[in-house]
Design a protein around this motif. Structure first.
Motif, PDB file in Angstrom:
ATOM      1  N   ARG A  86       0.953  -1.073   0.129  1.00  0.00           N
ATOM      2  CA  ARG A  86       0.111  -0.048  -0.217  1.00  0.00           C
ATOM      3  C   ARG A  86       0.812   1.147  -0.025  1.00  0.00           C
ATOM      4  NH1 ARG A  86      -4.975   0.313   2.220  1.00  0.00           N
ATOM      5  NH2 ARG A  86      -5.482  -1.171   0.311  1.00  0.00           N
ATOM      6  N   CYS A  87       0.581   1.949  -0.980  1.00  0.00           N
ATOM      7  CA  CYS A  87       1.420   3.261  -1.197  1.00  0.00           C
ATOM      8  C   CYS A  87       0.615   4.429  -0.932  1.00  0.00           C
ATOM      9  CB  CYS A  87       2.119   3.417  -2.482  1.00  0.00           C
ATOM     10  SG  CYS A  87       3.148   2.176  -2.848  1.00  0.00           S
ATOM     11  N   GLU A  88       1.009   5.255   0.202  1.00  0.00           N
ATOM     12  CA  GLU A  88       0.159   6.420   0.262  1.00  0.00           C
ATOM     13  C   GLU A  88       0.999   7.733   0.430  1.00  0.00           C
ATOM     14  OE1 GLU A  88      -2.533   5.316   4.112  1.00  0.00           O
ATOM     15  OE2 GLU A  88      -0.488   4.689   4.638  1.00  0.00           O
ATOM     16  N   VAL A  89       0.832   8.369  -0.804  1.00  0.00           N
ATOM     17  CA  VAL A  89       1.638   9.666  -0.465  1.00  0.00           C
ATOM     18  C   VAL A  89       0.924  10.769   0.609  1.00  0.00           C
ATOM     19  CG1 VAL A  89       2.131  11.788  -2.311  1.00  0.00           C
ATOM     20  CG2 VAL A  89       2.009   9.211  -3.107  1.00  0.00           C
ATOM     21  N   ILE A  90       1.737  11.425   0.994  1.00  0.00           N
ATOM     22  CA  ILE A  90       1.518  12.253   2.276  1.00  0.00           C
ATOM     23  C   ILE A  90       2.005  13.656   2.029  1.00  0.00           C
ATOM     24  CG2 ILE A  90       1.686  12.409   4.633  1.00  0.00           C
ATOM     25  CD1 ILE A  90       2.319   9.233   4.568  1.00  0.00           C
ATOM     26  N   ASN A  91       1.116  14.648   2.403  1.00  0.00           N
ATOM     27  CA  ASN A  91       1.714  16.023   2.344  1.00  0.00           C
ATOM     28  C   ASN A  91       2.552  16.534   3.599  1.00  0.00           C
ATOM     29  OD1 ASN A  91      -0.268  16.870   4.072  1.00  0.00           O
ATOM     30  ND2 ASN A  91      -1.574  17.576   2.391  1.00  0.00           N
ATOM     31  N   GLN A  92       2.728  17.627   3.721  1.00  0.00           N
ATOM     32  CA  GLN A  92       3.691  18.174   4.815  1.00  0.00           C
ATOM     33  C   GLN A  92       2.576  18.141   5.976  1.00  0.00           C
ATOM     34  OE1 GLN A  92       2.818  19.986   2.023  1.00  0.00           O
ATOM     35  NE2 GLN A  92       2.103  21.774   2.651  1.00  0.00           N
ATOM     36  N   ARG A  93       1.445  18.319   5.720  1.00  0.00           N
ATOM     37  CA  ARG A  93       0.409  18.220   7.023  1.00  0.00           C
ATOM     38  C   ARG A  93       0.258  17.037   7.297  1.00  0.00           C
ATOM     39  NH1 ARG A  93      -0.549  22.344   3.607  1.00  0.00           N
ATOM     40  NH2 ARG A  93      -2.149  20.997   2.575  1.00  0.00           N
ATOM     41  N   ASP A  94       0.851  15.904   7.067  1.00  0.00           N
ATOM     42  CA  ASP A  94       0.483  14.463   7.252  1.00  0.00           C
ATOM     43  C   ASP A  94      -0.869  13.905   6.984  1.00  0.00           C
ATOM     44  OD1 ASP A  94       2.984  13.944   8.519  1.00  0.00           O
ATOM     45  OD2 ASP A  94       2.182  14.645  10.426  1.00  0.00           O
ATOM     46  N   GLU A  95      -1.409  14.702   5.664  1.00  0.00           N
ATOM     47  CA  GLU A  95      -2.501  14.327   5.050  1.00  0.00           C
ATOM     48  C   GLU A  95      -2.389  13.336   3.836  1.00  0.00           C
ATOM     49  OE1 GLU A  95      -5.015  18.307   5.729  1.00  0.00           O
ATOM     50  OE2 GLU A  95      -3.860  18.240   4.058  1.00  0.00           O
ATOM     51  N   VAL A  96      -3.190  12.337   3.701  1.00  0.00           N
ATOM     52  CA  VAL A  96      -2.981  11.412   2.574  1.00  0.00           C
ATOM     53  C   VAL A  96      -3.508  12.046   1.392  1.00  0.00           C
ATOM     54  CG1 VAL A  96      -3.608   9.038   1.681  1.00  0.00           C
ATOM     55  CG2 VAL A  96      -2.808   9.253   4.015  1.00  0.00           C
ATOM     56  N   VAL A  97      -2.854  12.190   0.435  1.00  0.00           N
ATOM     57  CA  VAL A  97      -3.121  12.914  -0.954  1.00  0.00           C
ATOM     58  C   VAL A  97      -3.564  11.941  -1.960  1.00  0.00           C
ATOM     59  CG1 VAL A  97      -2.194  15.035  -0.297  1.00  0.00           C
ATOM     60  CG2 VAL A  97      -0.811  13.588  -1.609  1.00  0.00           C
TER      61      VAL A  97
END
Length: 150
Positions: free
Chosen positions: A123-134
């Protein structure tokens, strides 16, 4: 870096997180040029000011490409990518956002086409600088079994 890892070596639940990468306007322009996707959502700042997003949003395919590219740090000669399932663009990515990818081994199964290999789902989760999965997707690997190497 090369590291041989066989099907039996993968542990369900093992997780790794990549380094970050800041998304730039150049990324938008280059990706649009490569793909031909010049939709105003990505390229027209004035139009996007009139939308709930308020600013241009990254191409989902660009976020996917960069996010998966961030995971490509180790070459495993006993495995190859079989593809991706369940790709979702969960939240928008904007110019200036920094993304990283968390990859977690989700499951292991026999490969129905190859007795000497198994399939590993990461499972690949791309995460932004706010730790939100995008972005989220399941990466399918076909991986040799130890017996094949013998």
């Amino acid at each position: 870096m090369e590291q041989t890892q066989y099907f039996e070596d993968y542990e369900i639940g093992f997780s790794r997180t990549t380094m970050g990468r800041t998304i730039t306007e150049t990324d938008f322009v280059v990706h649009a040029g490569h793909t031909g996707d010049f939709f105003p959502h990505h390229m027209d700042a004035e139009f996007m000011k009139t939308t709930p997003f308020g600013a241009r949003i990254a191409h989902g395919t660009m976020v996917f490409s960069i996010g998966i590219g961030l995971t490509a740090t180790v070459i495993n000669p006993a495995a190859f990518s079989y593809g991706y399932d369940r790709l979702r663009f969960v939240k928008p990515v904007f110019i200036g956002d920094t993304i990283r990818t968390r990859a977690t081994i989700l499951s292991k199964d026999d490969d129905p086409k190859r007795a000497d290999a198994g399939r590993v789902i990461e499972r690949c989760e791309v995460i932004n600088q706010r730790d939100e999965v995008v972005l989220v997707t399941d990466h399918i690997y076909v991986v040799e079994r130890h017996a094949r190497a013998a």
